[in-house]
Design an enzyme around this catalytic site. Structure first.
Site, short mmCIF file in Angstrom:
data_model
loop_
_atom_site.label_atom_id
_atom_site.label_comp_id
_atom_site.label_asym_id
_atom_site.label_seq_id
_atom_site.Cartn_x
_atom_site.Cartn_y
_atom_site.Cartn_z
N LYS A 171 -20.42 10.10 15.88
CA LYS A 171 -20.06 9.45 14.61
C LYS A 171 -20.95 8.24 14.35
CE LYS A 171 -18.15 8.13 10.98
NZ LYS A 171 -18.29 8.80 9.70
N ARG A 229 -38.45 19.69 6.69
CA ARG A 229 -38.08 18.94 7.90
C ARG A 229 -37.48 17.59 7.54
NH1 ARG A 229 -43.86 18.92 10.45
NH2 ARG A 229 -44.19 18.37 8.27
N CYS A 243 -18.76 1.12 6.20
CA CYS A 243 -19.12 1.81 7.44
C CYS A 243 -20.50 1.50 7.99
CB CYS A 243 -18.99 3.32 7.24
SG CYS A 243 -17.30 3.83 6.99
N ARG A 275 0.84 -1.21 0.00
CA ARG A 275 0.00 0.00 0.00
C ARG A 275 0.88 1.26 0.00
NH1 ARG A 275 -5.80 0.17 3.24
NH2 ARG A 275 -6.90 0.46 1.31
N ALA A 323 -33.90 5.10 -3.28
CA ALA A 323 -34.11 3.66 -3.09
C ALA A 323 -33.05 2.92 -3.91
CB ALA A 323 -35.50 3.28 -3.56
N SER A 324 -32.58 1.81 -3.39
CA SER A 324 -31.50 1.09 -4.08
C SER A 324 -31.57 -0.38 -3.73
CB SER A 324 -30.15 1.66 -3.63
OG SER A 324 -29.91 1.31 -2.28
N GLU A 377 -14.20 11.09 11.29
CA GLU A 377 -14.19 11.54 9.90
C GLU A 377 -15.56 11.27 9.28
OE1 GLU A 377 -11.98 13.39 8.20
OE2 GLU A 377 -13.78 13.37 6.97
N GLY A 407 -24.18 -0.39 0.77
CA GLY A 407 -22.96 -1.16 1.02
C GLY A 407 -21.95 -0.25 1.65
N VAL A 414 -6.67 3.50 11.63
CA VAL A 414 -6.62 2.10 11.22
C VAL A 414 -8.04 1.53 11.14
CG1 VAL A 414 -4.32 1.80 12.20
CG2 VAL A 414 -6.33 1.20 13.57
N ASN A 415 -8.15 0.36 10.53
CA ASN A 415 -9.47 -0.25 10.35
C ASN A 415 -10.02 -0.78 11.67
OD1 ASN A 415 -7.08 -1.61 9.65
ND2 ASN A 415 -8.20 -3.38 8.92
N ARG A 465 -16.15 -3.00 -0.46
CA ARG A 465 -16.49 -3.60 0.83
C ARG A 465 -18.00 -3.57 1.05
NH1 ARG A 465 -12.13 -0.56 4.59
NH2 ARG A 465 -12.59 1.10 3.10
P1 NAD Z 1 -8.65 0.83 5.51
O1 NAD Z 1 -8.73 -0.64 5.77
O2 NAD Z 1 -8.78 1.35 4.12
O3 NAD Z 1 -7.26 1.38 6.08
C1 NAD Z 1 -6.73 1.05 7.34
C2 NAD Z 1 -5.22 0.88 7.18
O4 NAD Z 1 -4.65 0.75 8.48
C3 NAD Z 1 -4.80 -0.36 6.40
O5 NAD Z 1 -4.01 0.02 5.29
C4 NAD Z 1 -3.99 -1.19 7.43
O6 NAD Z 1 -2.89 -1.87 6.85
C5 NAD Z 1 -3.53 -0.12 8.38
N1 NAD Z 1 -3.16 -0.62 9.71
C6 NAD Z 1 -3.87 -1.43 10.53
N2 NAD Z 1 -3.22 -1.62 11.70
C7 NAD Z 1 -2.06 -0.91 11.62
C8 NAD Z 1 -0.96 -0.70 12.51
N3 NAD Z 1 -0.95 -1.24 13.73
N4 NAD Z 1 0.06 0.06 12.08
C9 NAD Z 1 0.05 0.62 10.85
N5 NAD Z 1 -0.96 0.48 9.97
C10 NAD Z 1 -2.01 -0.29 10.35
O7 NAD Z 1 -9.75 1.50 6.46
P2 NAD Z 1 -10.50 2.90 6.23
O8 NAD Z 1 -11.65 2.72 5.30
O9 NAD Z 1 -9.49 3.96 5.97
O10 NAD Z 1 -11.12 3.12 7.67
C11 NAD Z 1 -10.32 3.48 8.77
C12 NAD Z 1 -11.23 3.92 9.91
O11 NAD Z 1 -11.97 5.09 9.51
C13 NAD Z 1 -12.29 2.90 10.32
O12 NAD Z 1 -12.47 2.98 11.71
C14 NAD Z 1 -13.54 3.37 9.60
O13 NAD Z 1 -14.71 2.98 10.28
C15 NAD Z 1 -13.37 4.87 9.64
N6 NAD Z 1 -14.06 5.60 8.57
C16 NAD Z 1 -14.06 5.13 7.30
C17 NAD Z 1 -14.68 5.85 6.27
C18 NAD Z 1 -14.70 5.35 4.85
O14 NAD Z 1 -15.43 5.93 4.05
N7 NAD Z 1 -13.94 4.34 4.49
C19 NAD Z 1 -15.26 7.08 6.57
C20 NAD Z 1 -15.23 7.54 7.87
C21 NAD Z 1 -14.62 6.79 8.87
C1 UDX Z 2 -20.79 6.84 4.74
C2 UDX Z 2 -21.24 8.21 5.27
O1 UDX Z 2 -22.02 8.88 4.27
C3 UDX Z 2 -20.02 9.04 5.63
O2 UDX Z 2 -20.44 10.27 6.22
C4 UDX Z 2 -19.17 8.26 6.62
O3 UDX Z 2 -18.01 9.01 6.96
C5 UDX Z 2 -18.78 6.91 6.05
O4 UDX Z 2 -19.97 6.19 5.69
P1 UDX Z 2 -19.86 5.94 2.42
O5 UDX Z 2 -20.24 4.61 2.95
O6 UDX Z 2 -18.49 6.14 1.90
O7 UDX Z 2 -20.08 7.08 3.53
O8 UDX Z 2 -20.87 6.35 1.22
P2 UDX Z 2 -22.41 6.84 1.21
O9 UDX Z 2 -22.52 7.90 0.20
O10 UDX Z 2 -22.92 7.15 2.55
O11 UDX Z 2 -23.15 5.55 0.64
C6 UDX Z 2 -23.27 4.36 1.39
C7 UDX Z 2 -24.16 3.38 0.67
O12 UDX Z 2 -25.51 3.84 0.67
C8 UDX Z 2 -23.79 3.19 -0.80
O13 UDX Z 2 -23.92 1.84 -1.16
C9 UDX Z 2 -24.81 4.04 -1.52
O14 UDX Z 2 -25.05 3.60 -2.83
C10 UDX Z 2 -26.03 3.83 -0.64
N1 UDX Z 2 -27.04 4.90 -0.76
C11 UDX Z 2 -26.72 6.18 -0.42
C12 UDX Z 2 -28.33 4.58 -1.16
O15 UDX Z 2 -28.63 3.43 -1.45
N2 UDX Z 2 -29.27 5.58 -1.24
C13 UDX Z 2 -28.98 6.88 -0.92
O16 UDX Z 2 -29.88 7.72 -0.99
C14 UDX Z 2 -27.66 7.18 -0.49
#
Ligand code: NAD
Ligand code: UDX
Length: 463
Positions: free
Chosen positions: A221, A261, A277, A40, A269-270, A162, A274, A91-92, A347
């Site tokens: 969050k 409101r 999160c 990565r 609708a979808s 975030e 997915g 991290v995840n 995912r």
């Molecule tokens: P991700 O899996 O894409 O990235 C996490 C990274 O952390 C991986 O590359 C992994 O190798 C690394 N990692 C894990 N343990 C480690 C360690 N001990 N040292 C160094 N690196 C390490 O995950 P993501 O989608 O970026 O999500 C991260 C967090 O943010 C989660 O808690 C998620 O819920 C949150 N979040 C995600 C989103 C999103 O849209 N993906 C939005 C808001 C919040």
């Molecule tokens: C979500 C939150 O929106 C974001 O604020 C948070 O930080 C992370 O989780 P994300 O999962 O990346 O973001 O995308 P989002 O746009 O929320 O869509 C999530 C899923 O819902 C997708 O599969 C999308 O297609 C679906 N969706 C979204 C619907 O089916 N209908 C909608 O009206 C909106």
């Protein structure tokens, strides 16, 4: 305290884009993003920024601008921790797949590892920022590890969740609705909060930077994601009723969305939501509520997930039923595999579950997605462990062009709302298909009248 050095642990979908934007907007701050995953980091350092590991519109341009100037990607985790004043943990935190809370609770093993590593390395006071989405009161555990295993230095723990959505990460980061920072109400806590506020204030107006106590921030969050997902499950529930009654869910969504409101967003609708999160965070919320004995609260939120699973299954059932109750040896073309448009992330994508159901019915699936690789699609299916990897690769063929994927198909299913699907020559696609030609629009993005005039039997969600 003036921040000049930041480290972020985790170079994923959140850590990478978030730190790239901080580096772009704060050229006076050195930002180092570290990860254990060598590939990565290698990809983030690819000289051609089109090859960075995460596809987000606008991201490669920002990385081009800041990388090597004040943005660095590295596997040297300890060095980066040692040098930084502020350490973001990004991290995840996936759903646990083992032990207590299996299938519900967030797995915090990566968070704990980070805390232990920070404690071991830190020789000066540090601010540790929870960027990952975490169960409420996780900061307490992090603080306990840091204070009890550290070298006697002081740590301030902040929660700074975030809210970016994938596919719009860069615009969300550049123009956030709000920045949320939770911290201790002690003078040291307030100093740490202010230091982080000053970082964001380089491009976000102060009235959008909200400060709270740590627990409110952590819980906000989970609450935000639960409310957003709930809207989708609510409209999806109505979509089923629309199909029975002759109402059209898009018209219903428009009508209710004009009520200020309710508002118009997140009412599409979808085939089901997915992404990494929504499901994970709601399951975690349900688990937390149960662990406090709040069973009604837990059941209320769990229904959002139950409805979403039902919607995915309902979509695959509808395909089977409409194709005369059998799809065995029929070719079903999938347009889209990503969980939403403008991302290469798959995912929890609905496409995976719909494909799995249809392969169980012995259908042959042909897929086209503009950003998802063949290996990713196959590994998504293999991960479900429904059948052997060989059986999956026999059932799934992957094309780099939609016209090829749809050739001689019995039906097409739209699984992702990629814009390009609306620009296709649908007459040409229709002509190349088995007749009758079915089109199941899991995203309601196509023009029903046009497709029906060509000859398609067109079925959108909720009409
Ligand atoms: P991700 O899996 O894409 O990235 C996490 C990274 O952390 C991986 O590359 C992994 O190798 C690394 N990692 C894990 N343990 C480690 C360690 N001990 N040292 C160094 N690196 C390490 O995950 P993501 O989608 O970026 O999500 C991260 C967090 O943010 C989660 O808690 C998620 O819920 C949150 N979040 C995600 C989103 C999103 O849209 N993906 C939005 C808001 C919040
Ligand atoms: C979500 C939150 O929106 C974001 O604020 C948070 O930080 C992370 O989780 P994300 O999962 O990346 O973001 O995308 P989002 O746009 O929320 O869509 C999530 C899923 O819902 C997708 O599969 C999308 O297609 C679906 N969706 C979204 C619907 O089916 N209908 C909608 O009206 C909106």
């Amino acid at each position: 305290m003036k921040i000049t050095k930041i480290c972020c642990i985790g170079a994923g979908y959140v850590g990478g884009p978030t730190m790239a934007v901080i580096a772009q907007k704060c050229p006076h701050i050195q930002v180092t993003v570290v990860d254990l995953n060598e590939q990565r980091i290698k990809d983030w350092n690819d000289p051609n920024t089109d090859n960075i590991p995460i596809y987000e519109p606008g991201l490669s341009e920002i990385v081009s601008e800041a990388r090597g100037r004040n943005l660095f990607f590295s596997t040297e985790v300890e060095k980066a921790i040692d040098e930084a004043q502020v350490i973001f943990i990004s991290v995840n935190t996936p759903t646990k797949t083992y032990g207590k809370g299996k299938g519900m609770a967030a797995d915090l093993k990566y968070i704990e590892l980070c805390a232990r590593q920070i404690a071991k390395v830190a020789k000066q006071n540090k601010i540790v920022v929870e960027k990952s989405t975490l169960p409420v009161r996780t900061a307490e555990a992090i603080k306990s590890i840091l204070d009890n295993t550290g070298n006697g230095v002081q740590f301030q723990i902040l929660s700074n969740p975030e809210f970016l959505a994938e596919g719009t990460a860069v615009t969300d980061l550049l123009n956030p609705d709000r920045i949320l920072i939770g911290g201790d109400t002690t003078p040291e806590g307030e100093e740490a909060i202010n230091a982080l506020v000053d970082v964001y204030a380089n491009w976000v107006s102060k009235d959008k930077i909200l400060t709270t106590n740590v627990w409110s921030s952590e819980l906000s969050k989970l609450t935000a994601n639960a409310f957003l997902a709930q809207r989708i499950s609510s409209i999806n529930a109505m979509s089923e009723l629309c199909e029975k009654t002759g109402a059209d869910v898009s018209e219903v969504a428009k009508a209710i969305g004009m009520d200020s409101r309710i508002g118009p967003k997140f009412l599409k609708a979808s085939v089901g939501f997915g992404g990494s999160c929504f499901q994970k965070d709601i399951l975690n919320l349900v688990y937390i509520a149960k662990s406090y004995g709040l069973n009604e609260v837990a059941d209320y939120w769990e229904q959002v997930i139950i409805m979403n699973d039902h919607q995915k299954r309902r979509f695959s059932n509808k395909i089977v039923q409409t194709l005369y109750n059998t799809v065995a040896d029929k070719k079903i073309a999938f347009l889209g595999w990503a969980f939403k448009k403008d991302t290469n992330d798959t995912r929890e994508s609905a496409a995976i579950y719909v494909a799995d159901d249809l392969i169980n019915e012995q259908a042959k699936i042909s897929v086209y997605d503009p950003k998802v690789s063949r290996n990713k699609m196959l590994s998504d299916l293999d991960y479900l462990e429904t059948r052997s990897d060989e059986a999956n690769s026999k059932a799934l063929s992957i094309f780099d062009n939609a016209y090829e994927a749809c050739k001689s198909a019995h039906a097409i299913a739209i699984l992702t709302e990629w814009d390009e699907f609306t620009t296709y020559d649908w007459q040409k696609i229709y002509d190349s298909m088995h007749k009758p030609a079915f089109l199941f629009d899991g995203r309601n993005i196509l023009d029903a009248k046009h497709l029906e005039s060509i000859g398609f039997i067109y079925k959108a969600i909720g009409s």
